[in-house]
Design an enzyme around this catalytic site. Structure first.
Site, PDB file in Angstrom:
ATOM      1  CG  HIS B 117      -1.914   0.960   1.393  1.00 39.99           C
ATOM      2  ND1 HIS B 117      -1.667   2.272   1.734  1.00 39.99           N
ATOM      3  CD2 HIS B 117      -3.245   0.859   1.217  1.00 39.99           C
ATOM      4  CE1 HIS B 117      -2.827   2.937   1.762  1.00 39.99           C
ATOM      5  NE2 HIS B 117      -3.791   2.103   1.457  1.00 39.99           N
ATOM      6  CG  ASP B 192       0.629  -2.613   6.255  1.00 40.78           C
ATOM      7  OD1 ASP B 192      -0.284  -2.700   7.111  1.00 40.78           O
ATOM      8  OD2 ASP B 192       0.495  -1.995   5.190  1.00 40.78           O
ATOM      9  CD  GLN B 195      -6.705  -4.566   4.123  1.00 41.27           C
ATOM     10  OE1 GLN B 195      -7.718  -5.178   4.492  1.00 41.27           O
ATOM     11  NE2 GLN B 195      -6.757  -3.322   3.703  1.00 41.27           N
ATOM     12  CE  LYS B 218      -6.924  -0.359   6.176  1.00 41.10           C
ATOM     13  NZ  LYS B 218      -7.709   0.128   5.045  1.00 41.10           N
ATOM     14  CB  CYS B 355      -3.596   3.421  -1.638  1.00 44.69           C
ATOM     15  SG  CYS B 355      -4.753   4.735  -1.307  1.00 44.69           S
TER      16      CYS B 355
END
Lengths: 124, 397
Positions: B117, B192, B195, B218, B355
């Site tokens: 991202h 990261d 998600q 999220k 993104c």
């Protein structure tokens, strides 16, 4: 007016797009990008004696963007350069019958119009 | 099954059509417990944290610190390793400046992947312009495989920063294996997890990463809250890159003494009301059970996958069968037109570059459509989505 993009009117315009491709002879080439989606539209305009003689465009854009390019160019073709100052965004949406379309999709339609306005500024 | 807990589905009707929300990879909807927590906290418990010596402030401080505790247990970290931030982007930027900037020199190597991202690319490029280190990207194919990780690791990178689950392709990277290989080469690793955390059991000790970052919004929580996990030895060793009140023990004209971790990384009044509401979100997830959520998403993902692969002109990218993230392209129909057409049936999907411009360039596309699932979705939602998609294809052909 129709908020829906699936109206038969806009779909018909889309299926009968005009001015698509690159002009063999042109005086202005302008590349435009929609930062929201990354789509690129390239406008080609042939000017002779301050008159817009021919127009065309290439585009990786969506239906709204492509139909707006077609309709916008159709509104200036054959007119004097002064038309670039006179055309209004509302008239383009009106001609596409999508005046109430959502704000994010308006940006798709605005791309070519914004490009024509800046050409108008450059050719004062 | 869980839809009733989310008020938006009772309220956001359009032309009598119920909302089908398939954009959870962008942001999840919120259960009523999280929504109601916010006015409840302002009306009953509002006072600044870590400052007052009166009851109200002690109560809000207690609740804020409880969330640090809940969060640390949620990812198997220790409490002092949890720093609250504004979100994943903020967390990555913090790491880039308090840590990476201190250890990177000209000609050093940072490895990212093509599926990152922008939040895990742009901060590195900004720092690269300042310092002059090299960035190499792990190549990715259409299926979402990482192609040349081993080869790049041969160049002894200082840092490897990679996503746990791709926000576009849906692939779940083998972060345990990646961290092991990178550590063997002496690199620090940032994962990261934006998600991932809402979909699977994340255990930072087992992954052994040096940093793990994610966002509240999220995972059913409020916007404006994120988490930066870092190993305690790293947090202890480095000074923060920005500071101010409450992060310091003493300040004189020529010296600053910082508080212990994690507080030295949380200057100023934190967004504590939203952090406490984030605690409600984690509690909601824990009450259902993260493994049960994982199984639910996997089952619904398979149901979705089977329907999508039967659409003739549709091409899927990556592999969302475990993550519930499906990006697709339909021949001759622009993703924006697909999203707008579905929107007329009150079905929300994402269309655009997500993104992830570097990935889009790799796939030779300017945009993709994406549907992403969470626990409030069910088979009826998928049926409506597929039917509307087929209607859209007919309309444009």
């Amino acid at each position: 007016m129709n908020r829906q993009i699936s109206s038969q009117y806009i779909i018909d315009l889309y299926k009968n797009i005009k001015y698509y491709g690159k002009l063999k002879k042109f005086t202005i080439k302008k590349e435009l990008q929609n930062p929201l989606c990354g789509d690129i539209v390239t406008l080609y305009i042939l000017i002779e004696k301050d008159k817009i003689v021919d127009v065309s465009f290439e585009s990786s854009g969506c239906m709204i963007s492509k139909v707006a390019s077609f309709i916008s160019l159709d509104m200036i073709k054959g007119k004097d350069l002064g038309v670039l100052k006179k055309i209004k965004f509302e008239d383009i949406l009106d001609n596409m019958m999508i005046k109430d379309i959502s704000p994010s999709r308006k940006k798709c339609a605005y791309l070519t119009f914004g490009g024509l306005k800046s050409i108008g500024e450059e050719y004062k | 099954m869980y839809k009733k807990d989310f008020p938006i589905f009772r309220n956001a009707k359009f032309m009598n059509k119920s909302l089908v929300y398939l954009d959870s990879a962008s942001s999840t909807q919120k259960p009523h417990t999280v929504i109601n927590a916010i006015p409840y906290l302002y009306e009953n418990f509002y006072a600044n944290v870590h400052r007052g010596i009166y009851k109200l402030s002690e109560e809000s401080t207690g609740m804020y610190e409880d969330v640090r505790d809940i969060t640390s247990k949620f990812i198997n970290a220790s409490k002092k390793e949890i720093v609250f931030t504004k979100g994943t982007t903020d967390s990555i930027n913090m790491i880039v400046y308090f840590f990476a900037k201190k250890i990177l020199k000209k000609n050093d190597l940072v490895i990212l992947s093509e599926m990152e991202h922008h939040s895990n690319i742009v901060p590195w490029i900004i720092l690269q312009k300042e310092i002059g280190f090299n960035i190499e990207y792990i190549k990715v194919n259409e299926k979402g495989d990482l192609l040349n990780l081993d080869l790049l690791l041969e160049h002894n990178p200082k840092i490897l920063s990679i996503t746990h689950v791709s926000n576009v392709l849906g692939n779940i990277n083998d972060v345990i294996g990646i961290v092991k290989k990178a550590h063997d080469k002496g690199a620090y690793v940032l994962i990261d997890g934006a998600q991932a955390v809402s979909h699977m059991r994340v255990d930072v000790k087992k992954i052994d990463c040096d940093f793990y970052v994610f966002s509240s919004h999220k995972m059913l929580g409020p916007t404006g809250v994120g988490v930066m996990y870092a190993k305690s030895e790293i947090l202890e060793k480095y000074d923060p890159s920005f500071s101010g009140g409450e992060a310091v023990i003493s300040v004189s004209k020529d010296n600053i003494v910082y508080k212990d971790i994690p507080y030295k990384f949380e200057p100023g009044t934190p967004n504590f009301i939203d952090v406490i509401a984030f605690g409600y979100a984690i509690s909601y997830i824990e009450k259902i059970g993260i493994l049960k959520i994982q199984k639910y998403i996997e089952d619904l993902s398979l149901y979705t996958y089977d329907k999508l692969i039967n659409i003739e002109r549709l091409k899927l990218f990556g592999d969302g069968r475990k993550s519930g993230i499906f990006s697709f392209h339909i021949e001759n129909i622009h993703p924006h037109d697909i999203a707008s057409s579905l929107d007329e049936d009150n079905i929300a999907i994402r269309a655009g570059h997500h993104c992830a411009k570097i990935l889009m360039d790799r796939l030779n596309l300017s945009s993709l459509s994406r549907c992403s699932l969470y626990i409030y979705n069910d088979e009826r939602d998928i049926d409506k989505f597929i039917s509307s998609l087929n209607k859209t294809i007919d309309l444009f052909s």
